[in-house]
Design a protein around this motif. Structure first.
Motif, PDB file in Angstrom:
ATOM      1  N   THR A 162     -34.129 -63.968 -59.140  1.00  0.00           N
ATOM      2  CA  THR A 162     -33.853 -63.236 -57.911  1.00  0.00           C
ATOM      3  C   THR A 162     -33.568 -61.775 -58.248  1.00  0.00           C
ATOM      4  OG1 THR A 162     -31.463 -63.572 -57.997  1.00  0.00           O
ATOM      5  CG2 THR A 162     -32.795 -65.314 -56.946  1.00  0.00           C
ATOM      6  N   ALA A 163     -33.583 -60.933 -57.238  1.00  0.00           N
ATOM      7  CA  ALA A 163     -33.278 -59.520 -57.453  1.00  0.00           C
ATOM      8  C   ALA A 163     -31.858 -59.345 -57.984  1.00  0.00           C
ATOM      9  CB  ALA A 163     -33.464 -58.741 -56.151  1.00  0.00           C
ATOM     10  N   GLU A 164     -30.929 -60.174 -57.532  1.00  0.00           N
ATOM     11  CA  GLU A 164     -29.552 -60.095 -58.016  1.00  0.00           C
ATOM     12  C   GLU A 164     -29.462 -60.488 -59.484  1.00  0.00           C
ATOM     13  OE1 GLU A 164     -26.504 -59.014 -56.787  1.00  0.00           O
ATOM     14  OE2 GLU A 164     -27.906 -58.076 -55.401  1.00  0.00           O
ATOM     15  N   GLN A 165     -30.192 -61.516 -59.870  1.00  0.00           N
ATOM     16  CA  GLN A 165     -30.198 -61.926 -61.271  1.00  0.00           C
ATOM     17  C   GLN A 165     -30.802 -60.843 -62.162  1.00  0.00           C
ATOM     18  OE1 GLN A 165     -32.309 -65.669 -60.655  1.00  0.00           O
ATOM     19  NE2 GLN A 165     -30.537 -66.786 -61.430  1.00  0.00           N
ATOM     20  N   LEU A 166     -31.845 -60.211 -61.672  1.00  0.00           N
ATOM     21  CA  LEU A 166     -32.524 -59.187 -62.467  1.00  0.00           C
ATOM     22  C   LEU A 166     -31.589 -58.035 -62.820  1.00  0.00           C
ATOM     23  CD1 LEU A 166     -35.378 -58.409 -63.613  1.00  0.00           C
ATOM     24  CD2 LEU A 166     -35.552 -56.909 -61.613  1.00  0.00           C
ATOM     25  N   PHE A 171     -44.871 -48.238 -67.457  1.00  0.00           N
ATOM     26  CA  PHE A 171     -45.653 -49.374 -66.971  1.00  0.00           C
ATOM     27  C   PHE A 171     -44.745 -50.558 -66.655  1.00  0.00           C
ATOM     28  CE2 PHE A 171     -47.782 -53.408 -67.912  1.00  0.00           C
ATOM     29  CZ  PHE A 171     -48.741 -53.398 -66.907  1.00  0.00           C
ATOM     30  N   ILE A 172     -43.817 -50.870 -67.570  1.00  0.00           N
ATOM     31  CA  ILE A 172     -42.880 -51.969 -67.325  1.00  0.00           C
ATOM     32  C   ILE A 172     -42.097 -51.725 -66.038  1.00  0.00           C
ATOM     33  CG2 ILE A 172     -40.772 -53.069 -68.179  1.00  0.00           C
ATOM     34  CD1 ILE A 172     -41.917 -52.629 -71.039  1.00  0.00           C
ATOM     35  N   ARG A 173     -41.642 -50.498 -65.857  1.00  0.00           N
ATOM     36  CA  ARG A 173     -40.879 -50.180 -64.644  1.00  0.00           C
ATOM     37  C   ARG A 173     -41.751 -50.353 -63.397  1.00  0.00           C
ATOM     38  NH1 ARG A 173     -36.080 -48.274 -65.400  1.00  0.00           N
ATOM     39  NH2 ARG A 173     -36.530 -47.170 -67.343  1.00  0.00           N
ATOM     40  N   SER A 174     -43.031 -50.006 -63.527  1.00  0.00           N
ATOM     41  CA  SER A 174     -43.937 -50.166 -62.380  1.00  0.00           C
ATOM     42  C   SER A 174     -44.142 -51.640 -62.034  1.00  0.00           C
ATOM     43  CB  SER A 174     -45.285 -49.499 -62.669  1.00  0.00           C
ATOM     44  OG  SER A 174     -46.072 -50.260 -63.585  1.00  0.00           O
ATOM     45  N   GLN A 175     -44.171 -52.488 -63.061  1.00  0.00           N
ATOM     46  CA  GLN A 175     -44.320 -53.920 -62.809  1.00  0.00           C
ATOM     47  C   GLN A 175     -43.088 -54.488 -62.110  1.00  0.00           C
ATOM     48  OE1 GLN A 175     -47.359 -55.824 -63.703  1.00  0.00           O
ATOM     49  NE2 GLN A 175     -47.774 -53.645 -63.470  1.00  0.00           N
ATOM     50  N   ILE A 176     -41.917 -54.031 -62.535  1.00  0.00           N
ATOM     51  CA  ILE A 176     -40.683 -54.456 -61.861  1.00  0.00           C
ATOM     52  C   ILE A 176     -40.677 -53.973 -60.418  1.00  0.00           C
ATOM     53  CG2 ILE A 176     -38.169 -54.249 -61.856  1.00  0.00           C
ATOM     54  CD1 ILE A 176     -39.288 -56.012 -64.117  1.00  0.00           C
ATOM     55  N   ALA A 177     -41.130 -52.746 -60.206  1.00  0.00           N
ATOM     56  CA  ALA A 177     -41.180 -52.195 -58.842  1.00  0.00           C
ATOM     57  C   ALA A 177     -42.112 -52.996 -57.947  1.00  0.00           C
ATOM     58  CB  ALA A 177     -41.606 -50.733 -58.893  1.00  0.00           C
ATOM     59  N   LYS A 179     -42.770 -56.088 -58.093  1.00  0.00           N
ATOM     60  CA  LYS A 179     -42.202 -57.408 -57.792  1.00  0.00           C
ATOM     61  C   LYS A 179     -40.893 -57.312 -57.017  1.00  0.00           C
ATOM     62  CE  LYS A 179     -41.305 -61.872 -58.228  1.00  0.00           C
ATOM     63  NZ  LYS A 179     -42.053 -62.909 -57.494  1.00  0.00           N
ATOM     64  N   TYR A 180     -40.026 -56.373 -57.413  1.00  0.00           N
ATOM     65  CA  TYR A 180     -38.666 -56.350 -56.871  1.00  0.00           C
ATOM     66  C   TYR A 180     -38.344 -55.095 -56.061  1.00  0.00           C
ATOM     67  CZ  TYR A 180     -37.799 -60.283 -59.983  1.00  0.00           C
ATOM     68  OH  TYR A 180     -37.845 -61.499 -60.609  1.00  0.00           O
ATOM     69  N   GLY A 181     -39.249 -54.130 -56.051  1.00  0.00           N
ATOM     70  CA  GLY A 181     -39.008 -52.913 -55.290  1.00  0.00           C
ATOM     71  C   GLY A 181     -38.582 -51.747 -56.168  1.00  0.00           C
ATOM     72  N   ARG A 182     -38.726 -50.559 -55.598  1.00  0.00           N
ATOM     73  CA  ARG A 182     -38.493 -49.331 -56.342  1.00  0.00           C
ATOM     74  C   ARG A 182     -37.054 -49.198 -56.819  1.00  0.00           C
ATOM     75  NH1 ARG A 182     -36.978 -44.054 -54.963  1.00  0.00           N
ATOM     76  NH2 ARG A 182     -37.859 -42.448 -56.335  1.00  0.00           N
ATOM     77  N   GLU A 183     -36.091 -49.546 -55.988  1.00  0.00           N
ATOM     78  CA  GLU A 183     -34.690 -49.384 -56.372  1.00  0.00           C
ATOM     79  C   GLU A 183     -34.333 -50.266 -57.569  1.00  0.00           C
ATOM     80  OE1 GLU A 183     -32.165 -47.293 -55.383  1.00  0.00           O
ATOM     81  OE2 GLU A 183     -33.896 -46.267 -54.513  1.00  0.00           O
ATOM     82  N   ALA A 184     -34.810 -51.500 -57.553  1.00  0.00           N
ATOM     83  CA  ALA A 184     -34.551 -52.398 -58.673  1.00  0.00           C
ATOM     84  C   ALA A 184     -35.132 -51.829 -59.962  1.00  0.00           C
ATOM     85  CB  ALA A 184     -35.145 -53.775 -58.392  1.00  0.00           C
ATOM     86  N   ALA A 185     -36.327 -51.278 -59.869  1.00  0.00           N
ATOM     87  CA  ALA A 185     -36.975 -50.705 -61.055  1.00  0.00           C
ATOM     88  C   ALA A 185     -36.220 -49.488 -61.567  1.00  0.00           C
ATOM     89  CB  ALA A 185     -38.418 -50.340 -60.727  1.00  0.00           C
ATOM     90  N   LEU A 186     -35.750 -48.650 -60.659  1.00  0.00           N
ATOM     91  CA  LEU A 186     -35.040 -47.437 -61.057  1.00  0.00           C
ATOM     92  C   LEU A 186     -33.723 -47.746 -61.758  1.00  0.00           C
ATOM     93  CD1 LEU A 186     -35.624 -45.084 -57.982  1.00  0.00           C
ATOM     94  CD2 LEU A 186     -36.599 -44.868 -60.279  1.00  0.00           C
TER      95      LEU A 186
END
Length: 253
Positions: free
Chosen positions: A157-161, A191-197, A199-206
């Motif tokens: 989940t986004a919280e777990q991430l 690239f890794i950050r883009s993959q997280i974005a 799946k989980y959105g820009r804020e999660a990636a940032l």
């Protein structure tokens, strides 16, 4: 604000006395950690309790295990569970290091189970990903790393991430003396950050901390850490020499 972390992975090195001396030398170096900066020391299993006792009164210093098992308990002689690690005060657990993948055949599905165990016990995984030389030479490193992320992390989940730290290891630059250029490191971290974005959105990636884990040294740490998507390092050989490890920590921006 993302955490900035330098983690030292001792691997299978040092006696207890040598390890205690190394930690004391690091602690006595007078490091001044800024807000959101952390030092993580990943010792072999037998030294974890001693390491925790040494760093417990030093803000910003934490202890990591180098692995754990996929199950909570049971007839698994020689294995160590995340629950056991939690009970002795461990903070982080390194999972999926390239050496574990290569020598012990740890695959993405197994690592997903380990991630779940670590999170279930309130610990923070440092999840390693990265490509071997043949994949890099073929130019397919992005696809390779994306599969590692998807198979091992994307069930969270986004919280777990939020509890996960990712360490990018170009396998061809571990223990070889080779190092990815700052541009290569930045490209893969972005690239890794883009993959997280995706799946989980820009804020999660940032807010995700991504460490570089390929033969970082005092001489190249500043350039690597200056990259906008590099949030510190997972340090191998240089973590066994106090002055080198301290010099790398001092390069955190």
């Amino acid at each position: 604000m993302r955490k900035k972390i330098v983690a030292g992975n001792w691997k299978m090195n040092l006696t207890l006395a040598q390890g205690e001396q190394l930690i004391n030398d690091i602690l006595q170096a007078g490091l001044k950690l800024g807000e959101g900066q952390e030092v993580v020391i990943a010792t072999p299993f037998p030294y974890l309790m001693k390491a925790k006792s040494l760093v417990k009164n030093y803000p910003g210093f934490y202890v990591a295990a180098q692995n754990c098992y996929t199950e909570k308990s049971g007839a698994f002689t020689g294995e160590v569970s995340a629950e056991m690690l939690q009970s002795v005060g461990v903070d982080y657990v390194i999972l999926g290091h390239s050496e574990r993948r290569e020598y012990f055949q740890e695959g993405n599905d197994m690592l997903a189970k380990k991630i779940d165990q670590v999170l279930a016990n309130g610990l923070k995984p440092i999840f390693c990903c990265g490509e071997p030389l043949l994949v890099r030479e073929a130019g397919t490193q992005n696809t390779y790393v994306a599969a590692q992320l998807e198979d091992s992390l994307f069930h969270l989940t986004a919280e777990q991430l939020k509890q996960v730290v990712i360490a990018y290891e170009p396998i061809w630059a571990i223990g070889t003396g080779l190092t990815a250029s700052a541009a290569q490191a930045q490209d893969m971290h972005a690239f890794i950050r883009s993959q997280i974005a995706s799946k989980y959105g820009r804020e999660a990636a940032l807010h995700l901390t991504i460490l570089y884990g390929g033969s970082a040294k005092p001489g190249n740490a500043e350039e690597l850490f200056a990259c906008p998507d590099v949030d510190g390092g997972l340090i191998g050989g240089a973590s066994l020499v106090a002055k080198d490890f301290v010099a790398i920590v001092e390069k955190l921006a």
